[in-house]
Scaffold this motif. Structure first.
Motif, short mmCIF file in Angstrom:
data_model
loop_
_atom_site.label_atom_id
_atom_site.label_comp_id
_atom_site.label_asym_id
_atom_site.label_seq_id
_atom_site.Cartn_x
_atom_site.Cartn_y
_atom_site.Cartn_z
N SER A 53 21.10 46.16 30.13
CA SER A 53 21.24 44.98 30.97
C SER A 53 22.70 44.57 31.07
CB SER A 53 20.42 43.83 30.38
OG SER A 53 20.74 42.62 31.01
N THR A 55 23.80 41.67 32.15
CA THR A 55 23.96 40.27 31.74
C THR A 55 23.62 40.02 30.28
OG1 THR A 55 21.73 39.76 32.52
CG2 THR A 55 23.57 39.38 34.06
N ASN A 56 22.86 40.92 29.67
CA ASN A 56 22.48 40.80 28.26
C ASN A 56 22.60 42.18 27.62
OD1 ASN A 56 21.50 39.60 25.91
ND2 ASN A 56 19.40 40.11 26.41
N VAL A 59 21.16 43.19 21.93
CA VAL A 59 20.25 42.31 21.23
C VAL A 59 20.50 42.48 19.74
CG1 VAL A 59 18.44 42.22 22.98
CG2 VAL A 59 18.38 44.02 21.26
N GLU A 92 30.71 41.56 31.75
CA GLU A 92 29.74 42.02 32.74
C GLU A 92 30.36 43.07 33.66
OE1 GLU A 92 27.52 39.07 34.91
OE2 GLU A 92 27.11 37.92 33.08
N LYS A 134 26.27 38.27 22.06
CA LYS A 134 26.55 37.80 23.42
C LYS A 134 28.03 38.04 23.72
CE LYS A 134 22.47 35.74 23.78
NZ LYS A 134 21.54 36.72 23.29
#
Length: 173
Positions: A53, A55-56, A59, A92, A134
């Motif tokens: 991802s 945007t993310n 994890v 990003e 993040k």
């Protein structure tokens, strides 16, 4: 009657000896899985596991040390440390560029003493790991403001010229 007691004792001793060897083998096998903590459980390490991802991109997961030591995993001879070795993404824009190029980014794994120096940890990875996986937005740069105080310049006048000399002075006497 005494021979029955002796043979019964001998059987119990043999069973205990065989069971003890089996117990030692089990303990040795379990102990070789990875470093054990004080509680007897394998030690855990927190990593940022790569997603796909933009945007993310990561994890946070906590895994056994053996899952990041480079020795075993889904593919023969590899685990998180050996399989997820792509570059670090810190924005990003970087993630989108890698995704457009069909390049997977890698996990962020902290150094493990005596095992390895980490993966994607330097160069911004540590800050991302410490930020719950993040992106870390850079703090706003503050430009020192300088206040310009207007100065009033008073025009300087040149001294008035001396009066013109009309002739040579006369002395009367």
């Amino acid at each position: 009657m005494q021979s029955t007691v002796v043979s019964r004792r001998a059987r119990v001793r043999r069973r205990f000896a065989i069971g003890g060897v089996g117990f030692v083998a089990i303990v040795t096998t379990v102990g070789s899985v990875g470093p054990l903590g004080a509680s007897g459980q394998e030690q855990k390490v927190g990593i940022c596991h790569a997603t796909n991802s933009v945007t993310n991109p990561y994890v946070f997961i906590e895994v056994d040390v053996s899952a990041v030591d480079g020795e075993a995993g889904n593919n023969p001879g590899a685990d998180h440390f050996g399989e997820h070795t792509g570059p670090l993404v810190t924005s990003e824009a970087e993630a989108q560029a890698l995704k457009d190029a069909k390049t997977e980014w890698g996990d962020i794994i902290p150094p493990i003493e005596g095992v390895h120096d980490g993966l994607n940890y330097a160069g911004g990875g540590q800050a991302i790991l410490e930020n719950d996986c993040k992106y870390v937005t850079p703090p706003p740069t503050t430009v020192p403001t300088t206040t310009t105080v207007p100065t009033t310049t008073v025009p300087t006048r040149a001294a008035p010229p001396p009066p013109p000399v009309v002739g040579a002075p006369r002395f009367t006497g």
